[in-house]
Design an enzyme around this catalytic site. Structure first.
Site, short mmCIF file in Angstrom:
data_model
loop_
_atom_site.label_atom_id
_atom_site.label_comp_id
_atom_site.label_asym_id
_atom_site.label_seq_id
_atom_site.Cartn_x
_atom_site.Cartn_y
_atom_site.Cartn_z
N ASP A 73 8.09 -71.25 -42.67
CA ASP A 73 8.20 -70.09 -41.60
C ASP A 73 6.81 -70.25 -40.86
OD1 ASP A 73 9.93 -68.49 -40.20
OD2 ASP A 73 8.33 -66.91 -40.67
N PHE A 157 6.86 -79.33 -29.86
CA PHE A 157 7.65 -78.46 -29.61
C PHE A 157 7.05 -77.10 -29.20
CE2 PHE A 157 8.43 -76.22 -33.43
CZ PHE A 157 7.45 -76.74 -34.25
N GLY A 158 7.98 -75.97 -29.07
CA GLY A 158 7.19 -74.60 -28.99
C GLY A 158 6.15 -74.60 -28.10
P1 IMP Z 1 10.78 -70.27 -37.15
O1 IMP Z 1 9.57 -70.74 -38.31
O2 IMP Z 1 11.83 -71.19 -37.27
O3 IMP Z 1 11.05 -69.04 -37.25
O4 IMP Z 1 10.01 -70.36 -35.77
C1 IMP Z 1 8.58 -70.49 -35.44
C2 IMP Z 1 8.37 -70.55 -33.92
O5 IMP Z 1 7.11 -70.63 -34.02
C3 IMP Z 1 8.90 -72.08 -33.32
O6 IMP Z 1 10.08 -71.67 -32.63
C4 IMP Z 1 7.87 -72.11 -32.16
O7 IMP Z 1 8.06 -71.29 -31.34
C5 IMP Z 1 6.49 -71.71 -32.99
N1 IMP Z 1 6.05 -72.63 -33.70
C6 IMP Z 1 5.86 -72.88 -34.92
N2 IMP Z 1 5.23 -74.05 -35.24
C7 IMP Z 1 4.86 -74.51 -34.18
C8 IMP Z 1 4.01 -75.75 -33.66
O8 IMP Z 1 3.86 -76.46 -34.64
N3 IMP Z 1 4.12 -75.91 -32.53
C9 IMP Z 1 4.46 -75.17 -31.56
N4 IMP Z 1 4.96 -73.93 -31.82
C10 IMP Z 1 5.40 -73.62 -33.13
#
Ligand code: IMP
Length: 201
Positions: A73, A157-158
């Site tokens: 997470d 991403f993200g």
């Molecule tokens: P989850 O861990 O699946 O709940 O989502 C984490 C969210 O944080 C992702 O959808 C991204 O929006 C953001 N995130 C987490 N790690 C990264 C990364 O390495 N780069 C960019 N965004 C990130």
């Protein structure tokens, strides 16, 4: 199979293929397999990254008893926004959020914070691995940086196009996978996790 086996197969409990790709570069001691397409994980209702990583890892363990399972997470914590989006990073802009709408909202919320020192932030990652015998291992990593005034770069991403790690002038999306594999929050969490598995306390 136990913690001393040289090669371990592990199911990665995420629906995010980018995370599986990044973790595959980082966790050399494992052969990683994604969850079967369409597998539903429980909602991430935890208050912390650790809570949510555990929710995903234990759901994966129920689906794959007897396998190693790994869950991550992660998210972005922005100082000017009192730590937001935090555990809500994936859905910052709402239930139908995309990377694009989340990043738009982030840039909008930071409108008026023009200087770099007002835009400080960090990515945080918590990894939870559960061994076939039920032993739980944790690894946490962070990377400090700031939020750029606008997007740059296509990799990752993200929030990668707007996150500039401390000491760099380019975003994670410009720096690319190799740099991320060296210094990202996920890379640091993976190193911590591997050390714990190889040398349990
Ligand atoms: P989850 O861990 O699946 O709940 O989502 C984490 C969210 O944080 C992702 O959808 C991204 O929006 C953001 N995130 C987490 N790690 C990264 C990364 O390495 N780069 C960019 N965004 C990130």
């Amino acid at each position: 199979m136990d913690a001393t086996d040289p090669i371990r197969r592990a199911i990665v409990c995420t629906g995010n293929s980018h995370k599986v790709e990044e973790l595959a570069l980082l966790l050399d001691d494992f052969v990683l397999e994604p969850l079967a397409a369409g597998t539903k994980l429980p909602p991430e209702i935890g208050a912390t990254f650790l809570d949510n990583a555990r929710i995903k890892a234990y759901a994966g363990q129920e689906l794959h008893p007897g396998s190693w399972v790994i869950a991550d997470d992660s998210g972005l914590s922005v100082d000017a926004l009192d730590g937001a989006p935090g555990v809500h990073s994936a859905r910052f802009a709402g239930d139908d959020a995309t990377d694009a709408t989340n990043t738009d909202l982030l840039l909008q919320r930071l409108d008026g914070y023009a200087e770099t020192q007002l835009r400080t932030a960090r990515f945080i990652c918590v990894l939870v691995a559960i061994a076939p015998d039920g032993t739980e291992y944790l690894g946490e990593g962070t990377v400090e940086g700031h939020i750029a005034l606008e997007r740059s770069g296509d990799a990752g991403f993200g929030y990668d196009p707007v996150f500039i790690p401390t000491g760099e002038t380019q975003s994670f999306a410009e720096l690319g996978a190799e740099v991320k594999a060296r210094m990202s929050h996920r890379a640091r969490a993976a190193r911590a996790l591997s050390e714990r598995i190889l040398q349990p306390a």
